[in-house]
Design an enzyme around this catalytic site. Structure first.
Site, mmCIF file in Angstrom:
data_model
loop_
_atom_site.group_PDB
_atom_site.id
_atom_site.type_symbol
_atom_site.label_atom_id
_atom_site.label_comp_id
_atom_site.label_asym_id
_atom_site.label_seq_id
_atom_site.Cartn_x
_atom_site.Cartn_y
_atom_site.Cartn_z
ATOM 1 C CG ASN A 27 -6.124 -5.295 8.836
ATOM 2 O OD1 ASN A 27 -6.667 -4.873 10.067
ATOM 3 N ND2 ASN A 27 -5.378 -5.841 8.361
ATOM 4 C CE1 TYR A 46 -0.105 0.517 14.482
ATOM 5 C CE2 TYR A 46 -0.870 0.913 16.811
ATOM 6 C CZ TYR A 46 -0.849 0.238 15.581
ATOM 7 O OH TYR A 46 -2.226 -0.353 15.246
ATOM 8 C CB VAL A 94 -0.944 0.111 1.181
ATOM 9 C CG1 VAL A 94 -1.982 -1.190 1.108
ATOM 10 C CG2 VAL A 94 -0.151 0.132 2.527
#
Length: 258
Positions: A101, A166, A75
């Site tokens: 996801n 993150y 991706v």
């Protein structure tokens, strides 16, 4: 407290086509693809890891009665994303639901974090979600509707040491979800996200220390980690007509909404 029994399907996604990214392995992506198939959807899956992607497709074939379309996709590469969506539309005719996801984690204190560590987590987790959302919206606008469900995280809300990259990426996914939803609503497209906390699977247990897992488990109201399929159930619900008036929302799959 033990996990509840695994649910049976109720046809919530009958007749729908669903594309799930990062669906290889044992985590939320594969669990989502499986639950969508069990709810009657025709499923396509993608992942960067070709061998595990093939294994996932073989396992899903036992559930859906036919091997799903499985397209390798990184991706972070726009050409891969375009190839994935092109193949899905060619095989399925349309994409009714996209589940974003794909994500990448890691642990590093900010003072020691390199530009590369920061950038790769942001590129996979946030930019990858952007690239796939953009591709899906272009298709769904032309077809008069659709649903996108993004995988965020409770770390988009709360702080945890070693997770600045993150957490920033997942907070970005939340903001992207809200903004995309406002743009997409006039076109009949709903965009929502789930924010899991701790969903236990074998890969997570390999890369996370027992001490950290124990500390995170103690935060959970049920005293245990979620099963990946429990998160997948919420994704299925968001993709279904039962959530027809819900858009721009981030649903916490835990007790850890701030």
């Amino acid at each position: 407290m033990d996990a509840p029994p695994y649910p049976t399907g109720h046809g919530l996604l009958a007749g729908r086509t669903v594309l799930v990214t990062a669906a290889a392995g044992t985590g939320i992506g594969f669990a989502t693809a499986r639950r969508c198939a069990e709810e009657g959807a025709t499923v396509a899956i993608s992942d960067k890891h070709e061998r595990r992607l093939g294994e996932a497709a073989d396992e899903l074939a036992e559930v859906s009665g036919g091997r799903p379309l499985a397209v390798p996709c990184d991706v972070t590469v726009e050409e891969d994303v375009q190839r994935l969506f092109g193949a899905a539309v060619e095989r399925l005719g349309r994409i009714d639901v996209l589940v974003n996801n794909a994500g990448l984690g890691g642990t590093a204190d900010l003072v020691d974090m390199t530009d590369e560590q920061w950038s790769i987590v942001l590129d996979v987790t946030l930019n990858g979600t952007f690239r796939c959302t953009r591709a899906a919206l272009r298709h769904m606008y032309d077809h008069g509707g659709g649903v996108i469900v993004n995988n965020a995280s409770v770390l988009g809300w709360r702080a945890q040491a070693g997770q600045a990259h993150y957490a920033a990426a997942k907070a970005g996914v939340m903001a992207l979800t809200r903004c995309a939803a406002m743009e997409a609503a006039p076109h009949g497209v709903r965009v929502n996200a789930v924010a899991p906390s701790l969903a236990m699977h074998p890969f997570l247990s390999k890369v996370t220390s027992d001490e950290v897992l124990a500390e995170l488990t103690q935060r959970e109201a049920f005293g245990r980690a979620a099963e990946p399929w429990e998160v997948a159930n919420v994704i299925v619900w968001l993709a279904s007509d039962y959530a027809s008036y819900l858009t721009g929302e981030v649903v916490s799959v835990s007790n850890q909404h701030p």
